[in-house]
Structure formats: C-alpha cells, structure tokens
Design an enzyme around this catalytic site. Structure first.
Site, PDB file in Angstrom:
ATOM      1  N   GLY A 139       0.811  -1.201   0.000  1.00 24.68           N
ATOM      2  CA  GLY A 139       0.000   0.000   0.000  1.00 24.68           C
ATOM      3  C   GLY A 139       0.845   1.252   0.000  1.00 24.68           C
TER       4      GLY A 139
ATOM      5  N   THR B  43      -1.581  -3.142   7.769  1.00 18.15           N
ATOM      6  CA  THR B  43      -1.130  -2.323   6.642  1.00 18.15           C
ATOM      7  C   THR B  43      -1.901  -1.007   6.622  1.00 18.15           C
ATOM      8  OG1 THR B  43      -0.438  -4.189   5.281  1.00 18.15           O
ATOM      9  CG2 THR B  43      -1.008  -2.159   4.124  1.00 18.15           C
TER      10      THR B  43
ATOM     11  N   GLU C  53      -0.477   2.759   7.070  1.00 21.46           N
ATOM     12  CA  GLU C  53      -0.679   3.779   6.048  1.00 21.46           C
ATOM     13  C   GLU C  53      -1.503   4.958   6.560  1.00 21.46           C
ATOM     14  OE1 GLU C  53       1.148   3.634   3.611  1.00 21.46           O
ATOM     15  OE2 GLU C  53       1.633   1.496   3.446  1.00 21.46           O
TER      16      GLU C  53
ATOM     17  N   HIS D 207       0.724   7.286   8.211  1.00 24.69           N
ATOM     18  CA  HIS D 207       1.349   8.217   7.278  1.00 24.69           C
ATOM     19  C   HIS D 207       0.386   9.330   6.884  1.00 24.69           C
ATOM     20  CE1 HIS D 207       5.033   6.054   6.801  1.00 24.69           C
ATOM     21  NE2 HIS D 207       4.491   5.000   6.213  1.00 24.69           N
TER      22      HIS D 207
ATOM     23  N   HIS E 178       8.213   6.795   8.706  1.00 23.89           N
ATOM     24  CA  HIS E 178       8.732   5.490   9.120  1.00 23.89           C
ATOM     25  C   HIS E 178       9.628   5.677  10.328  1.00 23.89           C
ATOM     26  CE1 HIS E 178       8.050   3.866   4.826  1.00 23.89           C
ATOM     27  NE2 HIS E 178       7.141   3.349   5.635  1.00 23.89           N
TER      28      HIS E 178
ATOM     29  N   TRP F 118      12.400   4.493  11.228  1.00 25.67           N
ATOM     30  CA  TRP F 118      13.844   4.630  11.021  1.00 25.67           C
ATOM     31  C   TRP F 118      14.200   5.895  10.240  1.00 25.67           C
ATOM     32  CZ3 TRP F 118      10.592   1.527   8.380  1.00 25.67           C
ATOM     33  CH2 TRP F 118      10.612   1.577   6.991  1.00 25.67           C
TER      34      TRP F 118
ATOM     35  N   ASP G 263      12.708  10.288  12.582  1.00 21.14           N
ATOM     36  CA  ASP G 263      11.279  10.251  12.245  1.00 21.14           C
ATOM     37  C   ASP G 263      10.528  11.450  12.816  1.00 21.14           C
ATOM     38  OD1 ASP G 263      11.254   9.620  14.944  1.00 21.14           O
ATOM     39  OD2 ASP G 263       9.964   7.856  14.737  1.00 21.14           O
TER      40      ASP G 263
ATOM     41  N   VAL H  15      10.069  12.315  15.850  1.00 19.03           N
ATOM     42  CA  VAL H  15       9.350  12.016  17.093  1.00 19.03           C
ATOM     43  C   VAL H  15      10.384  11.769  18.183  1.00 19.03           C
ATOM     44  CG1 VAL H  15       7.751  10.437  18.245  1.00 19.03           C
ATOM     45  CG2 VAL H  15       7.385  11.040  15.849  1.00 19.03           C
TER      46      VAL H  15
ATOM     47  N   ASP I  88       2.366  -8.128  10.542  1.00 15.62           N
ATOM     48  CA  ASP I  88       1.183  -7.634  11.244  1.00 15.62           C
ATOM     49  C   ASP I  88       1.112  -8.102  12.686  1.00 15.62           C
ATOM     50  OD1 ASP I  88       0.459  -6.473   8.842  1.00 15.62           O
ATOM     51  OD2 ASP I  88      -1.592  -7.267   8.870  1.00 15.62           O
TER      52      ASP I  88
END
Length: 327
Positions: free
Chosen positions: A197, A233, A237, A240, A246, A248, A256, A258, A297
């Site tokens: 995705g 998934t 998404e 995002h 992401h 890393w 990232d 954060v 997952d």
C-alpha cells in the site's frame, strides 16, 4: 531525544509504499521485472514523491510549512487549540476488482474498520504485549475513531495498479475520491509488483488524498493473507496519512521527527527477537513493535505518545486536516 531537523523535500515520504510477500502461483504470473520487485520489501516513496513534486511545484513549500506547524505544536501544545474528545473520521472504501475474489466482501471491509478503531484507541489485545521498556511511552488512546460511511465498487480490466494514483481517478479507470477534505478515502485493489500500500501525506492535492491498500493486506478475513492478515497495513498507512514517518526516518539511523521513538538502523522485518538493539549512537533497543516499522502484522501493535502528539497536530486549529475535526 532526537534533534529537530529542517526537512528537505528529499526527506519527505509523500507517498509511502510497502511490499507484500507473494505466492508461488502469483510469482509465476509476473513478468521478470515484476518478479524482481515483488521479492523485495522496499519502499517506493522516492518514485511517488518525484511524481508528486513534478505535478505540483508548490509541494515542497506546503510540506515544509506543515512540518514547521507540527514542530511548534510538539514544542508547545498548550498554545494550540488541539481537539478534545473523540474525532470521528468518515471512511469511504473504494474497491477496484477484476476477479470475484478481489471484490472483497462487506465483512472484510468492516474487519478493517474494526482493526483501525482498536489500534487507534489502544484497545487491541496485543497492545498488552508491549515490553516494559516502552510501556512508559505508549500512546494510549489516540482519540480518533473511524466510521464506515460508504463503499464504492468498480469492475476493471486492469490486472494490477501502478503507484501513480490512477486508482484514484475515474478518467484513468479508477474511482474518484468522495469528499476528500472531510472523508478518508481507502482504495483497495491489486497493486503492482507485490506492494502492500501507500499513503498521501497532509499537504497534497485533495483529488489524490487518501490511502491505497492491496486486497491481500486489507482486513482480517477474505483475501487477506498472512503475514499481512491482521489489518496493520491500513494502520501503518493511515499513520502516514496522519503525518507519521517510518520509524527509522528512511535513512540509516534517521530521524522520524518524534522524540520518544528510539533511533533505528533501518526497517525491521518479520518478528524480531525481544530486545533487538540498534547499532546507532547509544545502542538503543529498537521499537520494532511500532506500527511505523516494517514488521509482520502480528508483531506491530503500538504507537508512541510522541507519535500521538504529532498525529493530533494535523487536526488542531491551523493544521492541515482541521476540517476533519469540525462538528
């Protein structure tokens, strides 16, 4: 605490893409070029980003402005009118199918909505598996709920869809989004070369806003296939779509944006052993169970408190998705 950086356009992941595993039968049906890509779980962000930058020369400025706003909220959230209570986000699922199986059932669609609501409210049962080292920085309830507002279905002759937003355009055989400034559009289709995705970050064109998922990685039943059959998934998404990167930082020991997520060497895959450490500065234990990593997952099940603040910033007054927070 990670340093705050001024992001350049090359650091943005405007369209985020993840690859899925494929069956031997599917592999046999792919061209040599498709087979090579499908066997790699790589991100197609740069390809999608370049497409978007070419289409919209103002994108760089828009995304930098959003990042500046987000950084200000992160540093001083009390100065902004962050939304209190629960934000209900209407969701329209757009199903593009060639085969009967790809025309996923209402049950499969609802299973994905259920997963999103559990994951974003921290009521998923595996949330309790969080290692003690990270329990103090878990997000808790993000305060966002997803409500299925409609399903649009369209039969197509396309065998697979590229990462070019064609599935979002009726003029290219896809389905136009429904009210994208107030509705989260999810497109479910057979993506090319094994991609799971991709998502559009805040700041892009409304006509292409939303999330795309492969039907084999959507929901928890029907065509959803292990190890991507727990609905994560879409959780990844939608993260995002809510402006998360992401974990890393899409670079070796990257950022990232954060503060409470450890620095990762790169993406993690499968189900890493507990206590997996980074070789980045300080050798921190990596947060491999974070939804914004690339693990299976069954092995991702939490956001961090810093990620929660970053996500909610987009709904604040002046934020790029404030229209979703209006009554």
């Amino acid at each position: 605490m990670k340093k705050s950086l001024v992001l350049l356009a090359g650091a943005f992941l405007f369209g985020i893409s993840c690859n899925k595993s494929i069956t031997s039968e599917e592999q046999e049906s792919l061209s040599p070029e498709e087979t090579t890509s499908a066997l790699q779980r790589n991100c197609g962000a740069d390809e999608v980003l370049q497409q978007q930058l070419k289409a919209d020369p103002t994108l760089r400025q828009k995304m930098n402005a959003i990042e500046d706003f987000t950084r200000q909220v992160q540093m001083n959230p009390s100065a902004y009118r962050l939304v209190n209570g629960i934000i209900e986000i209407p969701v329209v699922v757009n199903v593009l199918y060639k085969t009967t199986a790809q025309n996923i059932s209402q049950t499969q669609i609802q299973s994905q909505i259920d997963v999103l609501n559990k994951d974003f409210s921290a009521t998923n049962t595996d949330y309790n598996n969080t290692p003690s080292i990270f329990q103090g920085v878990r997000s808790g309830d993000i305060g966002v709920r997803f409500v299925l507002a409609g399903v649009v279905r369209k039969k197509t002759n396309k065998t697979s869809w590229q990462l070019n937003d064609a599935m979002k355009k009726s003029s290219q055989g896809g389905i136009d989004p429904t009210s994208p400034t107030t509705t989260l559009n999810l497109w479910v289709c057979n993506l090319t070369s094994g991609y799971l995705g991709y998502a559009q970050f805040p700041g892009g064109a409304a006509a292409t806003d939303g999330v795309v998922c492969d039907d084999n990685a959507f929901g928890t039943t029907g065509t959803a296939a292990a190890p991507f059959n727990k609905g994560r998934t879409a959780t990844h998404e939608v993260g995002h779509w809510m402006n998360l990167r992401h974990i890393w930082g899409d670079a070796t020991c990257g950022n990232d944006q954060v503060g409470d997520t450890p620095v990762h060497n790169t993406a993690n895959y499968g189900c890493p052993a507990a206590g997996h450490t980074s070789t980045c500065s300080g050798n921190p234990v990596e947060m491999t169970m974070n939804y914004m990593d690339y693990t299976d997952d069954a092995c991702m099940y939490m956001f961090s408190a810093g990620q929660k603040t970053r996500m909610l910033a987009i709904f604040a007054a002046g934020g790029p998705r404030n229209s979703f927070a209006q009554p």
